[in-house]
Enzyme design. Structure first.
Site, PDB file in Angstrom:
ATOM      1  N   LYS A  52    -110.622  78.948 138.713  1.00 15.05           N
ATOM      2  CA  LYS A  52    -112.086  79.047 138.607  1.00 15.05           C
ATOM      3  C   LYS A  52    -112.708  77.652 138.491  1.00 15.05           C
ATOM      4  CE  LYS A  52    -111.820  83.742 136.869  1.00 15.05           C
ATOM      5  NZ  LYS A  52    -112.011  84.744 135.793  1.00 15.05           N
ATOM      6  N   GLN A  96    -112.654  84.699 129.371  1.00 15.80           N
ATOM      7  CA  GLN A  96    -111.507  85.239 130.091  1.00 15.80           C
ATOM      8  C   GLN A  96    -110.789  86.291 129.241  1.00 15.80           C
ATOM      9  OE1 GLN A  96    -110.919  84.462 133.260  1.00 15.80           O
ATOM     10  NE2 GLN A  96    -108.970  85.524 133.533  1.00 15.80           N
ATOM     11  N   ASP A 119    -119.763  87.622 134.890  1.00 16.36           N
ATOM     12  CA  ASP A 119    -118.629  88.530 135.076  1.00 16.36           C
ATOM     13  C   ASP A 119    -119.109  89.956 135.368  1.00 16.36           C
ATOM     14  OD1 ASP A 119    -116.007  87.595 135.033  1.00 16.36           O
ATOM     15  OD2 ASP A 119    -115.953  87.395 132.846  1.00 16.36           O
TER      16      ASP A 119
HETATM   17  N1  L34 Z   1    -113.491  87.709 131.901  1.00  9.26           N
HETATM   18  N2  L34 Z   1    -111.338  88.197 132.615  1.00  9.26           N
HETATM   19  C1  L34 Z   1    -112.624  87.928 132.913  1.00  9.26           C
HETATM   20  N3  L34 Z   1    -113.091  87.883 134.179  1.00  9.26           N
HETATM   21  C2  L34 Z   1    -112.242  88.112 135.222  1.00  9.26           C
HETATM   22  O1  L34 Z   1    -112.712  88.124 136.473  1.00  9.26           O
HETATM   23  C3  L34 Z   1    -110.888  88.347 134.961  1.00  9.26           C
HETATM   24  N4  L34 Z   1    -109.954  88.497 135.951  1.00  9.26           N
HETATM   25  C4  L34 Z   1    -108.873  89.472 135.775  1.00  9.26           C
HETATM   26  C5  L34 Z   1    -108.214  89.157 134.411  1.00  9.26           C
HETATM   27  N5  L34 Z   1    -109.184  88.788 133.368  1.00  9.26           N
HETATM   28  C6  L34 Z   1    -110.461  88.418 133.632  1.00  9.26           C
HETATM   29  C7  L34 Z   1    -109.542  87.515 136.782  1.00  9.26           C
HETATM   30  O2  L34 Z   1    -110.103  86.442 136.872  1.00  9.26           O
HETATM   31  C8  L34 Z   1    -107.976  89.188 136.953  1.00  9.26           C
HETATM   32  N6  L34 Z   1    -108.434  87.912 137.477  1.00  9.26           N
HETATM   33  C9  L34 Z   1    -107.793  87.205 138.516  1.00  9.26           C
HETATM   34  C10 L34 Z   1    -108.343  86.040 139.036  1.00  9.26           C
HETATM   35  C11 L34 Z   1    -107.694  85.333 140.039  1.00  9.26           C
HETATM   36  C12 L34 Z   1    -106.507  85.771 140.538  1.00  9.26           C
HETATM   37  C13 L34 Z   1    -105.952  86.937 140.043  1.00  9.26           C
HETATM   38  C14 L34 Z   1    -106.600  87.640 139.039  1.00  9.26           C
HETATM   39  C15 L34 Z   1    -105.843  84.941 141.582  1.00  9.26           C
HETATM   40  O3  L34 Z   1    -106.296  83.868 141.916  1.00  9.26           O
HETATM   41  N7  L34 Z   1    -104.730  85.394 142.131  1.00  9.26           N
HETATM   42  C16 L34 Z   1    -103.983  84.654 143.144  1.00  9.26           C
HETATM   43  C17 L34 Z   1    -102.648  84.190 142.629  1.00  9.26           C
HETATM   44  C18 L34 Z   1    -102.709  83.431 141.382  1.00  9.26           C
HETATM   45  C19 L34 Z   1    -101.360  83.014 140.846  1.00  9.26           C
HETATM   46  O4  L34 Z   1    -100.722  82.167 141.481  1.00  9.26           O
HETATM   47  O5  L34 Z   1    -100.942  83.552 139.798  1.00  9.26           O
HETATM   48  C20 L34 Z   1    -103.781  85.532 144.340  1.00  9.26           C
HETATM   49  O6  L34 Z   1    -103.632  85.000 145.427  1.00  9.26           O
HETATM   50  O7  L34 Z   1    -103.733  86.767 144.169  1.00  9.26           O
END
Ligand code: L34
Length: 293
Positions: A52, A96, A119
């Site tokens: 982020k 988060q 959010d």
């Molecule tokens: N307050 N909490 C708040 N807001 C959110 O919007 C979230 N979320 C979820 C968990 N808690 C939160 C996220 O940000 C899930 N989440 C989230 C954000 C980004 C990714 C996955 C979940 C992401 O970038 N995933 C990548 C891989 C990341 C890695 O290498 O681990 C992908 O390509 O799927």
């Protein structure tokens, strides 16, 4: 089968946002400013919040990261939220999740000024979303809708099965998929831990949105040929062959399902990057006062 490239779409959108921001700056306006509160050192949360912060940079936003140890009290967090609510240099902020057990997530969410709740978790934003009023849409559901839109996937009248009923994904994405316009207009079924015949229900689906956090849950026998598969799961599973010691697995048995469907999102590189970019979109909307005064 076509792979839905969330990484590419999210990169495109970040460029669009960055261009808008440079134009705003040229007009003498300030850069959008997002803050994030991160509690503890959960590996997933660390990664997501780092993504982020990096996305803010790519979009030309100012960002502020506020960190606390797991031992932080609910009072301390509420105090910080109060300050951020009043901070006029800040357009939006997030806390988060998950939070340590001794802190009430609901209390924290409700303490955030809904006008800064990028959010989209505050009951005012959730309620406004559910009746189709302007609001901050929560990031993962908004990202999924954006993918369906950019890939011109026809959702009208489709049987859409949502797996999982969380407040941050299952419930809101079900709401959006039944809204009275594209992408939406689907017949939505929400399945969860108490659902009977989950396999049979999935096998009828034109679209499956899997958000249960159970690696490999959706198997090929549950998928109708030609279905659209959206995989929201990102569970870290041990993998000794990786330097990190783990790899990410989605809720879908990708290897066996992919050849059967028309479209599928990969993990990583599908929904995850869209979650990040949807947060950037909300921050831009907040900075431009496009949702609320
Ligand atoms: N307050 N909490 C708040 N807001 C959110 O919007 C979230 N979320 C979820 C968990 N808690 C939160 C996220 O940000 C899930 N989440 C989230 C954000 C980004 C990714 C996955 C979940 C992401 O970038 N995933 C990548 C891989 C990341 C890695 O290498 O681990 C992908 O390509 O799927």
């Amino acid at each position: 089968m076509e792979l839905i490239d969330g990484k590419k779409i999210s990169d495109d959108i970040k460029k669009e946002i960055a261009a808008t921001v440079e134009q705003m700056v040229a007009e003498g306006k300030k850069r959008p400013h997002l803050a994030a509160i991160l509690v503890g050192h959960d590996g997933g949360s660390e990664t997501y919040v780092a993504h982020k912060v990096k996305a803010c940079e790519q979009c030309g936003f100012q960002s502020t990261l506020i960190r606390y140890e797991d031992s932080v009290t609910e009072e301390e967090l509420l105090e910080t939220i109060k300050k951020l609510n009043a901070d006029e240099t800040l357009d939006g902020f997030i806390v988060q999740l998950p939070l340590p057990k001794h802190i009430s997530e609901q209390k924290i969410i409700e303490a955030i000024d809904y006008r800064k709740d990028v959010d989209g978790f505050h009951p005012i934003n959730v309620g406004r979303m559910s009746i189709g009023l302007p609001c901050f849409l929560s990031a993962t559901p908004a990202g999924i809708i954006e993918l369906l839109d950019r890939y011109n996937i026809d959702t009208k009248g489709a049987n859409c099965v949502v797996l999982g009923r969380s407040n941050i994904v299952g419930k809101p994405v079900a709401t959006l998929m039944m809204q009275k316009h594209q992408p939406g207009d689907a017949t939505v079924t929400v399945c969860h831990s108490a659902t009977k015949n989950i396999k049979e229900i999935c096998a009828q689906a034109d679209i499956i949105i899997a958000a249960l956090g159970k690696p490999g849950f959706v198997t090929a026998d549950m998928v109708k040929p030609g279905a659209v598969i959206i995989d929201v799961g990102t569970t870290r599973v041990p993998d000794a062959t990786r330097k990190s010691g783990f790899r990410l697995r989605g809720d879908v048995d990708f290897e066996n399902v992919a050849s059967k469907c028309s479209y599928i999102t990969p993990v990583p590189g599908g929904v995850g990057p869209m979650t990040i970019v949807s947060l950037m979109k909300n921050t831009l909307l907040a900075a431009r006062h496009e949702v609320y005064e």
